[in-house]
Design a protein around this motif. Structure first.
Motif, short mmCIF file in Angstrom:
data_model
loop_
_atom_site.label_atom_id
_atom_site.label_comp_id
_atom_site.label_asym_id
_atom_site.label_seq_id
_atom_site.Cartn_x
_atom_site.Cartn_y
_atom_site.Cartn_z
N GLU A 1 -1.32 -20.55 7.92
CA GLU A 1 -1.23 -20.03 9.29
C GLU A 1 0.17 -19.56 9.68
N GLN A 2 1.08 -19.50 8.73
CA GLN A 2 2.42 -18.94 8.96
C GLN A 2 2.43 -17.51 8.41
N VAL A 3 3.02 -16.60 9.17
CA VAL A 3 3.07 -15.20 8.76
C VAL A 3 4.48 -14.87 8.27
N TYR A 4 4.55 -14.29 7.08
CA TYR A 4 5.81 -13.87 6.47
C TYR A 4 5.79 -12.37 6.30
N GLN A 5 6.97 -11.76 6.38
CA GLN A 5 7.08 -10.32 6.19
C GLN A 5 7.78 -10.05 4.85
N LEU A 6 7.13 -9.26 4.02
CA LEU A 6 7.71 -8.81 2.76
C LEU A 6 8.19 -7.38 2.96
N ARG A 7 9.46 -7.14 2.65
CA ARG A 7 10.02 -5.79 2.77
C ARG A 7 10.62 -5.35 1.46
N ILE A 8 10.43 -4.07 1.15
CA ILE A 8 11.10 -3.45 0.01
C ILE A 8 12.24 -2.63 0.59
N THR A 9 13.47 -2.94 0.18
CA THR A 9 14.64 -2.23 0.72
C THR A 9 14.80 -0.87 0.06
N ARG A 10 15.69 -0.07 0.62
CA ARG A 10 15.98 1.24 0.02
C ARG A 10 16.53 1.10 -1.38
N ALA A 11 17.20 -0.02 -1.64
CA ALA A 11 17.78 -0.28 -2.97
C ALA A 11 16.75 -0.85 -3.94
N ARG B 1 0.83 -1.22 0.00
CA ARG B 1 0.00 0.00 0.00
C ARG B 1 0.86 1.27 0.00
N GLY B 2 1.91 1.24 -0.81
CA GLY B 2 2.77 2.41 -0.95
C GLY B 2 3.86 2.49 0.10
N GLY B 3 3.84 1.62 1.08
CA GLY B 3 4.87 1.61 2.13
C GLY B 3 6.01 0.71 1.71
N ASN B 4 6.67 0.13 2.72
CA ASN B 4 7.77 -0.76 2.39
C ASN B 4 7.64 -2.14 3.05
N GLN B 5 6.48 -2.42 3.68
CA GLN B 5 6.30 -3.72 4.33
C GLN B 5 4.88 -4.22 4.14
N ALA B 6 4.77 -5.55 4.08
CA ALA B 6 3.46 -6.21 4.04
C ALA B 6 3.60 -7.56 4.72
N LEU B 7 2.51 -8.05 5.29
CA LEU B 7 2.50 -9.38 5.87
C LEU B 7 1.76 -10.31 4.93
N ILE B 8 2.31 -11.49 4.74
CA ILE B 8 1.72 -12.49 3.87
C ILE B 8 1.50 -13.74 4.70
N VAL B 9 0.29 -14.30 4.65
CA VAL B 9 -0.05 -15.48 5.44
C VAL B 9 -0.17 -16.68 4.51
N LEU B 10 0.48 -17.79 4.90
CA LEU B 10 0.40 -19.05 4.16
C LEU B 10 0.30 -20.18 5.18
N THR C 1 10.78 -12.75 4.76
CA THR C 1 11.26 -13.47 5.93
C THR C 1 10.09 -14.04 6.70
N LYS C 2 10.39 -15.07 7.47
CA LYS C 2 9.37 -15.73 8.29
C LYS C 2 9.34 -15.12 9.66
#
Length: 58
Positions: free
Chosen positions: A41-51, A30-39, A57-58
């Motif tokens: 019942e496991q939660v993963y973090q998606l990050r967009i780096t400065r680069a 949503r225009g930020g740099n992080q989102a949570l993705i669930v698969l 990551t889990k």
């Protein structure tokens, strides 16, 4: 198995890649740099780096 460079792929439309769902990472965050993705019942973090790289990551 050998790695395929992105430049070696044909553009979606006539290839098998056209059937793979495509998602824009900036929309997922949503225009930020992080989102949570669930698969399963496991939660993963998606990050967009400065680069502009993606880290999942889990």
């Amino acid at each position: 198995m050998t790695a395929t460079r992105p430049a070696d792929f044909t553009r979606p439309g006539t290839s098998i890649l056209a059937r793979i769902p495509q998602h824009d990472a900036t929309q997922l965050t949503r225009g930020g740099n992080q989102a949570l993705i669930v698969l399963d019942e496991q939660v993963y973090q998606l990050r967009i780096t400065r680069a502009g790289k993606l880290i999942l990551t889990k």
